[in-house]
Design an enzyme around this catalytic site. Structure first.
Site, PDB file in Angstrom:
ATOM      1  N   TRP A 130       0.809  -1.213   0.000  1.00  0.00           N
ATOM      2  CA  TRP A 130       0.000   0.000   0.000  1.00  0.00           C
ATOM      3  C   TRP A 130       0.846   1.268   0.000  1.00  0.00           C
ATOM      4  CZ3 TRP A 130       2.064   2.312   4.098  1.00  0.00           C
ATOM      5  CH2 TRP A 130       2.643   1.487   5.063  1.00  0.00           C
ATOM      6  N   GLU A 228      10.751  -7.923  -3.896  1.00  0.00           N
ATOM      7  CA  GLU A 228      11.229  -6.599  -3.456  1.00  0.00           C
ATOM      8  C   GLU A 228      10.760  -6.432  -2.019  1.00  0.00           C
ATOM      9  OE1 GLU A 228      13.146  -4.599  -4.984  1.00  0.00           O
ATOM     10  OE2 GLU A 228      12.917  -4.922  -7.131  1.00  0.00           O
ATOM     11  N   CYS A 262      10.322   1.665   1.541  1.00  0.00           N
ATOM     12  CA  CYS A 262      11.350   0.628   1.731  1.00  0.00           C
ATOM     13  C   CYS A 262      12.739   1.243   1.682  1.00  0.00           C
ATOM     14  CB  CYS A 262      11.202  -0.452   0.673  1.00  0.00           C
ATOM     15  SG  CYS A 262      11.157   0.211  -0.987  1.00  0.00           S
TER      16      CYS A 262
HETATM   17  P1  NAP Z   1       2.985  -6.996   3.466  1.00  0.00           P
HETATM   18  O1  NAP Z   1       2.183  -7.214   4.674  1.00  0.00           O
HETATM   19  O2  NAP Z   1       3.968  -8.025   3.071  1.00  0.00           O
HETATM   20  O3  NAP Z   1       1.943  -6.742   2.262  1.00  0.00           O
HETATM   21  C1  NAP Z   1       2.350  -6.601   0.935  1.00  0.00           C
HETATM   22  C2  NAP Z   1       1.411  -7.410   0.043  1.00  0.00           C
HETATM   23  O4  NAP Z   1       1.611  -8.791   0.291  1.00  0.00           O
HETATM   24  C3  NAP Z   1      -0.064  -7.136   0.310  1.00  0.00           C
HETATM   25  O5  NAP Z   1      -0.754  -7.225  -0.894  1.00  0.00           O
HETATM   26  C4  NAP Z   1      -0.438  -8.279   1.258  1.00  0.00           C
HETATM   27  O6  NAP Z   1      -1.815  -8.560   1.222  1.00  0.00           O
HETATM   28  C5  NAP Z   1       0.371  -9.402   0.679  1.00  0.00           C
HETATM   29  N1  NAP Z   1       0.709 -10.463   1.606  1.00  0.00           N
HETATM   30  C6  NAP Z   1       0.950 -10.355   2.940  1.00  0.00           C
HETATM   31  N2  NAP Z   1       1.276 -11.560   3.452  1.00  0.00           N
HETATM   32  C7  NAP Z   1       1.250 -12.450   2.427  1.00  0.00           C
HETATM   33  C8  NAP Z   1       1.488 -13.848   2.318  1.00  0.00           C
HETATM   34  N3  NAP Z   1       1.851 -14.569   3.366  1.00  0.00           N
HETATM   35  N4  NAP Z   1       1.368 -14.424   1.104  1.00  0.00           N
HETATM   36  C9  NAP Z   1       1.025 -13.687   0.027  1.00  0.00           C
HETATM   37  N5  NAP Z   1       0.777 -12.358   0.067  1.00  0.00           N
HETATM   38  C10 NAP Z   1       0.905 -11.737   1.240  1.00  0.00           C
HETATM   39  O7  NAP Z   1       3.802  -5.649   3.486  1.00  0.00           O
HETATM   40  P2  NAP Z   1       3.435  -4.319   4.242  1.00  0.00           P
HETATM   41  O8  NAP Z   1       3.878  -4.470   5.634  1.00  0.00           O
HETATM   42  O9  NAP Z   1       2.058  -3.903   3.977  1.00  0.00           O
HETATM   43  O10 NAP Z   1       4.404  -3.322   3.423  1.00  0.00           O
HETATM   44  C11 NAP Z   1       5.544  -2.816   3.929  1.00  0.00           C
HETATM   45  C12 NAP Z   1       6.751  -3.697   3.627  1.00  0.00           C
HETATM   46  O11 NAP Z   1       6.989  -3.681   2.231  1.00  0.00           O
HETATM   47  C13 NAP Z   1       7.988  -3.111   4.258  1.00  0.00           C
HETATM   48  O12 NAP Z   1       8.790  -4.151   4.735  1.00  0.00           O
HETATM   49  C14 NAP Z   1       8.654  -2.396   3.099  1.00  0.00           C
HETATM   50  O13 NAP Z   1      10.033  -2.171   3.279  1.00  0.00           O
HETATM   51  C15 NAP Z   1       8.344  -3.337   1.981  1.00  0.00           C
HETATM   52  N6  NAP Z   1       8.487  -2.654   0.679  1.00  0.00           N
HETATM   53  C16 NAP Z   1       9.511  -3.018  -0.157  1.00  0.00           C
HETATM   54  C17 NAP Z   1       9.691  -2.343  -1.359  1.00  0.00           C
HETATM   55  C18 NAP Z   1      10.812  -2.690  -2.313  1.00  0.00           C
HETATM   56  O14 NAP Z   1      10.769  -2.234  -3.450  1.00  0.00           O
HETATM   57  N7  NAP Z   1      11.811  -3.445  -1.920  1.00  0.00           N
HETATM   58  C19 NAP Z   1       8.807  -1.314  -1.708  1.00  0.00           C
HETATM   59  C20 NAP Z   1       7.785  -0.981  -0.831  1.00  0.00           C
HETATM   60  C21 NAP Z   1       7.629  -1.667   0.362  1.00  0.00           C
HETATM   61  P3  NAP Z   1      -2.797  -8.064   2.412  1.00  0.00           P
HETATM   62  O15 NAP Z   1      -2.751  -6.575   2.407  1.00  0.00           O
HETATM   63  O16 NAP Z   1      -4.108  -8.616   2.029  1.00  0.00           O
HETATM   64  O17 NAP Z   1      -2.247  -8.650   3.688  1.00  0.00           O
END
Ligand code: NAP
Length: 455
Positions: A130, A228, A262
């Site tokens: 998000w 990522e 990130c």
């Molecule tokens: P998240 O919980 O991992 O959510 C990201 C996406 O993955 C959402 O669509 C989520 O769906 C889905 N998801 C969550 N758990 C899953 C699973 N076990 N299997 C499959 N899909 C799954 O991440 P967040 O906490 O919202 O986002 C922040 C993280 O993203 C931070 O760690 C940030 O550093 C990282 N990030 C990395 C980058 C990069 O380019 N390296 C860029 C931006 C953010 P739901 O919402 O339905 O749970």
């Protein structure tokens, strides 16, 4: 997670959405596979025209689209407009350069004509976060669509209206039905989609936990994947740096996107000769930032995306303070509605504390003192994560050592890490694998087929 829009500035539930049934998901996958058979035969010029049309819509409807992002995840309206315009420029960049990156690549051979042809793979699942709700999707989708793939988007559950808006923009740009589809589904439905034989690859931007799950599923089903994941990016300041410039960059890089990027600078590693001056000036300016309504153009920092995010961040901050860290500004919950957190600066980060071990996703800066360049590199590498990094110095030997020795996927000298269409983006170590943007973005979800043409 429940699929819904909750305004993080107020905590108000705005709208709830029903998740698709498994039959509806199956129909979407079939439409994507059917669309692929037609879309893959389109020319690069035709795809480029569609991406240009999408860019024009993104630009002309920028304010309306940006408002949805601010409503759903709390970034400031000003930042949301920048994000939507960046999506337009990303679409244009791939429209203008994609064909060149995907052109047949000749190989020397005696006699036959030999080349690599970059063929699209088919429907690719994109699981997205998000935090940059438009840009994360477009930075994958623009090159993937240029390459001739179709896209199935599973967006984060708190940004359903952005997810639907992206699909709507691409449909109105002229992409045929099924070429880009938003699936309103929970994370639990992801593995089944990766397993589906019609789906040919998966990309995830998100947390390490989600990365482990998606990467394992991709491995089980032998599908190419890009991960990522999170970052705990080092921001190193050496005595030769222009301190005022470094401090301004440190504030921007730590607080951009309300501290939820990130590649925000998260661990500030400052040489002993300048650390006192740095901490004083940095803390004063962090403490003076305006926290408030994300729609107000005077606001520097809006709310975090969810109430859970505030609780997690505060647990990390209080855990680090309890272990012995010193607070220079912030560190206490704000008494107001909405999911706001004050800009915070902590020093003396104890080993083993959350500040040492975890990613802080919010406007909290963690500062270490480094004795010399070796110590700065040691601290920078003392993290399981390795996304971006930034170092501030005018010394050519130090510059080279940071480039050579800091274990990150991206190393910026005298600037901070950013995500730009023409520059490759991605991490190493537990920050994931694969690269997005530049030619990597265009070629990742292709079959680089070797063609051997003998007489
Ligand atoms: P998240 O919980 O991992 O959510 C990201 C996406 O993955 C959402 O669509 C989520 O769906 C889905 N998801 C969550 N758990 C899953 C699973 N076990 N299997 C499959 N899909 C799954 O991440 P967040 O906490 O919202 O986002 C922040 C993280 O993203 C931070 O760690 C940030 O550093 C990282 N990030 C990395 C980058 C990069 O380019 N390296 C860029 C931006 C953010 P739901 O919402 O339905 O749970």
């Amino acid at each position: 997670m429940v699929i819904q829009t909750v305004n993080p500035a107020t905590g108000e539930l705005v709208r709830k959405f029903e998740a698709l049934s498994s039959q509806q998901v199956d129909e979407h996958i079939q439409r994507s596979a059917d669309a692929f058979r037609v879309y893959r035969r389109s020319s690069y010029a035709e795809r480029a025209a569609l991406l240009h049309a999408a860019a024009d819509i993104l630009d002309s409807e920028c304010d309306d689209l940006a408002k949805i992002a601010t409503l759903e995840m709390g970034k400031t309206f000003e930042a949301a407009k920048v994000e939507v315009r960046k999506c337009a420029s990303g679409c244009r960049w791939y429209a203008d350069h994609g064909a060149e990156m995907l052109a047949d690549e000749p190989w020397p051979a005696e006699g036959p004509s030999v080349y690599t042809r970059y063929e699209p793979l088919g429907p690719i699942l994109a699981v997205m976060p998000w935090n940059f709700p438009f840009w994360q999707v477009i930075r994958f989708a623009a090159p993937a669509l240029m390459a001739g793939n179709t896209v199935l988007l599973k967006h984060a559950s708190n940004v359903p209206q952005v997810a639907l808006a992206i699909e709507d923009v691409l449909r109105r740009a002229g992409f045929a039905e099924g070429v880009f589809s938003t699936l309103l589904i929970s994370a639990a439905a992801v593995e089944g989609i990766i397993a589906d034989r019609r789906v040919r690859g998966v990309t995830l931007t998100g947390s390490e936990e989600a990365g482990r799950s998606v990467g394992a599923a991709a491995g089980r089903h032998i599908k190419p994947s890009v991960l990522e994941l999170g970052g705990a990016d080092p921001f190193i300041v050496m005595p030769s740096a222009d301190l005022e410039r470094a401090i301004s960059a440190a504030i921007t890089s730590r607080t951009m996107n309300n501290g939820q990027s990130c590649v925000n600078a998260k661990r500030f590693i400052v040489h002993a000769d300048v650390v006192e001056d740095f901490v004083r000036r940095f803390s004063e300016r962090m403490g003076a930032l305006r926290v408030g309504d994300p729609m107000d153009s005077e606001t520097d920092i809006g709310p975090l995306a969810t109430g859970d995010a505030v609780q997690t961040l505060h647990r990390q901050v209080t855990g680090t303070i309890a272990a012995g860290a010193q607070v220079h500004t912030g560190g206490a919950l704000l008494e107001r509605e909405g999911y706001f957190y004050p800009p915070t600066v902590l020093t003396n980060i104890p080993n083993g504390s959350p500040g040492h071990l975890e990613e802080f996703f919010g406007p909290v800066a963690l500062v270490w003192e480094a004795a010399d360049v070796d110590d700065a590199i040691r601290i920078a590498n003392d993290s399981p994560l390795g996304l971006g990094g930034s170092a501030w110095t005018t010394d050519p030997v130090e510059k080279q050592r940071f480039v050579d020795e800091v274990e990150t996927g991206m190393m910026y000298i005298n600037d901070f890490t950013a995500s730009i269409p023409s520059v490759p983006f991605g991490g190493t170590k537990d920050s994931g694998y694969g690269r997005e943007l530049a030619r990597f973005g265009a070629q990742t979800f292709t079959n680089p087929k070797t063609v051997w043409l003998a007489q």
